[in-house]
Design an enzyme around this catalytic site. Structure first.
Site, PDB file in Angstrom:
ATOM      1  N   SER A 176       0.873  -1.309  -0.233  1.00  0.00           N
ATOM      2  CA  SER A 176       0.196   0.041  -0.027  1.00  0.00           C
ATOM      3  C   SER A 176       0.890   1.073   0.016  1.00  0.00           C
ATOM      4  O   SER A 176       1.504   1.412  -0.925  1.00  0.00           O
ATOM      5  CB  SER A 176      -1.044   0.134   1.172  1.00  0.00           C
ATOM      6  OG  SER A 176      -2.028   0.943   0.742  1.00  0.00           O
ATOM      7  N   HIS A 180       2.332  14.962   5.005  1.00  0.00           N
ATOM      8  CA  HIS A 180       2.652  16.280   4.648  1.00  0.00           C
ATOM      9  C   HIS A 180       2.757  17.136   5.812  1.00  0.00           C
ATOM     10  O   HIS A 180       2.173  16.745   6.936  1.00  0.00           O
ATOM     11  CB  HIS A 180       0.947  16.688   4.369  1.00  0.00           C
ATOM     12  CG  HIS A 180       0.344  15.525   3.415  1.00  0.00           C
ATOM     13  ND1 HIS A 180       0.491  15.790   1.966  1.00  0.00           N
ATOM     14  CD2 HIS A 180      -0.473  14.454   3.541  1.00  0.00           C
ATOM     15  CE1 HIS A 180       0.079  14.505   1.377  1.00  0.00           C
ATOM     16  NE2 HIS A 180      -0.694  13.899   2.099  1.00  0.00           N
ATOM     17  N   CYS A 237      -1.438  -3.858   3.622  1.00  0.00           N
ATOM     18  CA  CYS A 237      -2.236  -4.895   3.739  1.00  0.00           C
ATOM     19  C   CYS A 237      -1.096  -5.941   3.736  1.00  0.00           C
ATOM     20  O   CYS A 237      -0.144  -5.909   3.597  1.00  0.00           O
ATOM     21  CB  CYS A 237      -2.682  -5.112   2.005  1.00  0.00           C
ATOM     22  SG  CYS A 237      -3.581  -3.588   1.604  1.00  0.00           S
TER      23      CYS A 237
END
Length: 122
Positions: free
Chosen positions: A63, A68, A83
């Protein structure tokens, strides 16, 4: 019931402002976090904003990990979504703490894709 993935959201407050604006450092932190959780790295992409701030994503076979940053606020928002059963997203946290040095970390844990396998396979 089976869980297809695990997603942790990290709210990081009181981070070192210099680290939050350090694009090469953020990229290295992402790579180290991938190694720490046992994931398979596909690629890393970061972007430095003007006058400040960095966004980055590590694309994983399992994944992704994203960040940010808002250096002016000492804040970073991160997602670690994995996952598979061999990758442990919480194992990224020490690497993240080591680089960003936050005063406060809030971890939100989300179980993704809860499915009844027997029903799906029927």
């Amino acid at each position: 019931m089976k869980q297809l993935g695990k997603h942790i959201i990290l709210e990081l407050w009181g981070c070192e402002k210099q680290a939050l604006d350090d694009q090469p450092g953020v990229e290295k932190m992402l790579v180290n976090a991938v190694k720490a959780c046992g994931a398979t790295l596909i690629c890393v992409k970061t972007h430095k904003f003007s006058p400040q701030g960095v966004t980055g994503v590590a694309v994983l076979a399992e994944s992704h990990i994203s960040i940010h940053t808002w250096p002016e606020l000492g804040y970073a928002a991160m997602d670690v979504f994995t996952c598979g059963e061999h990758v442990i997203p919480e194992d990224t946290i020490p690497e993240i703490r080591n680089f960003l040095k936050p005063d406060k970390v809030e971890v939100i844990d989300i179980k993704r894709g809860i499915v009844d396998i027997e029903e799906v396979l029927a």
